[in-house]
Motif scaffolding. Structure first.
Motif, PDB file in Angstrom:
ATOM      1  N   UNK A 161       1.014  -1.253  -0.260  1.00  0.00           N
ATOM      2  CA  UNK A 161      -0.077  -0.155   0.289  1.00  0.00           C
ATOM      3  C   UNK A 161       0.525   1.060  -0.024  1.00  0.00           C
ATOM      4  N   UNK A 162       0.894   2.764  -0.921  1.00  0.00           N
ATOM      5  CA  UNK A 162       1.301   3.609  -1.169  1.00  0.00           C
ATOM      6  C   UNK A 162       0.372   4.257  -0.725  1.00  0.00           C
ATOM      7  N   UNK A 163      -0.069   4.747   0.304  1.00  0.00           N
ATOM      8  CA  UNK A 163      -0.624   5.339   1.297  1.00  0.00           C
ATOM      9  C   UNK A 163      -0.350   7.646   1.016  1.00  0.00           C
ATOM     10  N   UNK A 229      -6.551  18.531  -4.776  1.00  0.00           N
ATOM     11  CA  UNK A 229      -5.212  17.518  -5.377  1.00  0.00           C
ATOM     12  C   UNK A 229      -5.746  16.404  -5.398  1.00  0.00           C
ATOM     13  N   UNK A 230      -6.969  15.397  -4.545  1.00  0.00           N
ATOM     14  CA  UNK A 230      -6.498  14.292  -4.567  1.00  0.00           C
ATOM     15  C   UNK A 230      -7.357  13.602  -6.407  1.00  0.00           C
ATOM     16  N   UNK A 231      -7.933  14.530  -7.055  1.00  0.00           N
ATOM     17  CA  UNK A 231      -8.587  14.153  -8.492  1.00  0.00           C
ATOM     18  C   UNK A 231      -7.099  13.709  -8.847  1.00  0.00           C
ATOM     19  N   UNK A 232      -6.176  15.175  -8.493  1.00  0.00           N
ATOM     20  CA  UNK A 232      -4.328  14.612  -9.230  1.00  0.00           C
ATOM     21  C   UNK A 232      -3.646  13.499  -8.848  1.00  0.00           C
ATOM     22  N   UNK A 233      -3.968  13.111  -7.449  1.00  0.00           N
ATOM     23  CA  UNK A 233      -3.549  12.128  -6.586  1.00  0.00           C
ATOM     24  C   UNK A 233      -3.632  10.940  -7.671  1.00  0.00           C
ATOM     25  N   UNK A 242      -0.785   2.247 -11.089  1.00  0.00           N
ATOM     26  CA  UNK A 242      -1.498   1.972  -9.825  1.00  0.00           C
ATOM     27  C   UNK A 242      -2.088   0.699  -9.919  1.00  0.00           C
ATOM     28  N   UNK A 243      -2.312   0.033  -9.424  1.00  0.00           N
ATOM     29  CA  UNK A 243      -2.993  -1.758  -9.412  1.00  0.00           C
ATOM     30  C   UNK A 243      -5.079  -1.725  -9.301  1.00  0.00           C
ATOM     31  N   UNK A 244      -4.875   0.339  -8.151  1.00  0.00           N
ATOM     32  CA  UNK A 244      -6.158   0.697  -7.674  1.00  0.00           C
ATOM     33  C   UNK A 244      -5.508   1.711  -6.862  1.00  0.00           C
ATOM     34  N   UNK A 245      -6.959   2.452  -7.256  1.00  0.00           N
ATOM     35  CA  UNK A 245      -6.347   3.637  -5.980  1.00  0.00           C
ATOM     36  C   UNK A 245      -7.733   4.615  -5.870  1.00  0.00           C
ATOM     37  N   UNK A 246      -7.985   4.563  -5.177  1.00  0.00           N
ATOM     38  CA  UNK A 246      -8.703   5.256  -4.603  1.00  0.00           C
ATOM     39  C   UNK A 246      -8.869   5.456  -2.874  1.00  0.00           C
ATOM     40  N   UNK A 247      -9.931   6.271  -2.292  1.00  0.00           N
ATOM     41  CA  UNK A 247     -10.115   7.133  -1.064  1.00  0.00           C
ATOM     42  C   UNK A 247     -10.189   6.094   0.262  1.00  0.00           C
ATOM     43  N   UNK A 253      -7.021  11.292   3.137  1.00  0.00           N
ATOM     44  CA  UNK A 253      -6.018   9.612   2.221  1.00  0.00           C
ATOM     45  C   UNK A 253      -6.375   8.913   1.259  1.00  0.00           C
ATOM     46  N   UNK A 254      -4.853   8.485   0.856  1.00  0.00           N
ATOM     47  CA  UNK A 254      -5.105   8.191  -0.361  1.00  0.00           C
ATOM     48  C   UNK A 254      -5.115   6.593  -0.583  1.00  0.00           C
ATOM     49  N   UNK A 255      -6.143   5.081  -0.814  1.00  0.00           N
ATOM     50  CA  UNK A 255      -4.689   4.473  -0.800  1.00  0.00           C
ATOM     51  C   UNK A 255      -4.611   3.799  -2.519  1.00  0.00           C
ATOM     52  N   UNK A 256      -3.597   3.678  -2.740  1.00  0.00           N
ATOM     53  CA  UNK A 256      -3.364   3.368  -3.582  1.00  0.00           C
ATOM     54  C   UNK A 256      -2.341   1.636  -3.893  1.00  0.00           C
TER      55      UNK A 256
END
Length: 294
Positions: A161-163, A229-233, A242-247, A253-256
């Motif tokens: 997880x890259x958070x 900025x979360x849309x840019x993340x 990223x396999x998955x990127x979600x709030x 925080x954003x989970x990747x």
């Protein structure tokens, strides 16, 4: 006695109030019998004087301990908090689960995970954070007649997880207030189908399909609008594999999710772009809370 409780990431795109997983970021609490009650806080919240006076962990712990034993006893409680507050990483669930499990152990009972989970519903009425904090792994959970029913799948070691953790807090109640009271059939069907598919991806370890599975139409972008900025993340995350990127939870925080071999380079790309935010690499936790007897 010490207890460690993992951070959690809930909702996971379409799994609103139903899906969650745990990561290797922990709060640790040490509890010892004492002549006088005392509270010490290290890490997150250490500068908040009110947390010593009005502490949710202490309140829940005392309530359940007295219920189980009929006694009021004094304890020295030391918190070592690593999970940031109001960032969508399950800090309140860690407090609730930790307090309940600790009360059972200090009262001389086993901290049965199903019992802890059901008791946690008293304080948090949806299961997507409390369940992975209790069981670990990826969970799909429902509540029926006051009981949590959950299926757990261990998350593979090949993933990290890259958070992204912004320096902006998001209050869960305020975050929910931006959501509509009614949804269209299209929105509901989208989330039902994608949440089911997301669960099957974790079950079958088809991580290559997570990007398709995690598409949401109910809550995510409405909540993300509070911090553009979360849309840019998310955009940068998918551009970099990223396999998955979600709030995460209700944000901020954003989970990747990425393959472990790609994690450091991926983290550097996001940290370079969003240098005002924390960007951390975590393993996934497959154990849930852990009791350490001293």
């Amino acid at each position: 006695m010490n207890i460690i409780v993992p951070a959690t990431s809930a909702n996971l795109g379409p799994g609103f109030d139903a899906l969650g997983l745990s990561v290797s970021l922990y709060n640790e609490v040490s509890i010892q019998s004492a002549k006088f009650s005392s509270v010490s806080i290290n890490g997150e919240g250490s500068e908040n004087v009110n947390l010593k006076r009005n502490n949710l962990f202490i309140s829940i712990f005392n309530e359940i301990f007295t219920e189980l034993t009929g006694e009021n006893e004094n304890f020295r409680v030391v918190f070592d908090n690593k999970i940031p507050f109001s960032r969508g990483l399950g800090s309140s669930s860690a407090v609730i689960v930790g307090a309940i499990a600790s009360a059972y152990v200090m009262a001389g009972f086993k901290a049965d995970r199903q019992v802890v989970l059901n008791r946690a519903l008293t304080y948090e009425n949806h299961p997507d954070n409390i369940t992975p904090a209790t069981l670990g792994g990826f969970i799909s959970a429902v509540v029926d007649s006051g009981r949590v029913y959950a299926n757990k799948f261990e998350v593979d070691d090949s993933l990290k997880a890259v958070v992204v953790i912004p320096n902006v807090a998001m209050n869960t109640n305020q975050s929910r207030s931006v959501l509509p009271k009614n949804y269209t059939i299209k929105e509901c069907v989208n989330n039902l189908s994608h949440a089911a598919f997301l669960t099957s991806c974790f079950c079958s370890k088809r991580y290559d399909l997570l990007k398709i599975a995690c598409k949401d139409m109910m809550h995510e972008e409405r909540r993300m609008s509070a911090l553009d900025e979360l849309f840019e993340v998310r955009k940068l995350a998918y551009e970099n594999g990223a396999l998955m990127s979600s709030l995460s939870g209700s944000g901020s925080s954003f989970l990747n999710i990425v393959y472990a071999n790609d994690a450091q380079n991926f983290r550097n790309k996001l940290a370079g772009k969003f240098n005002k935010f924390r960007v951390e690499i975590f393993s996934f936790d497959n154990d849930g809370f852990q009791i350490i007897q001293s």
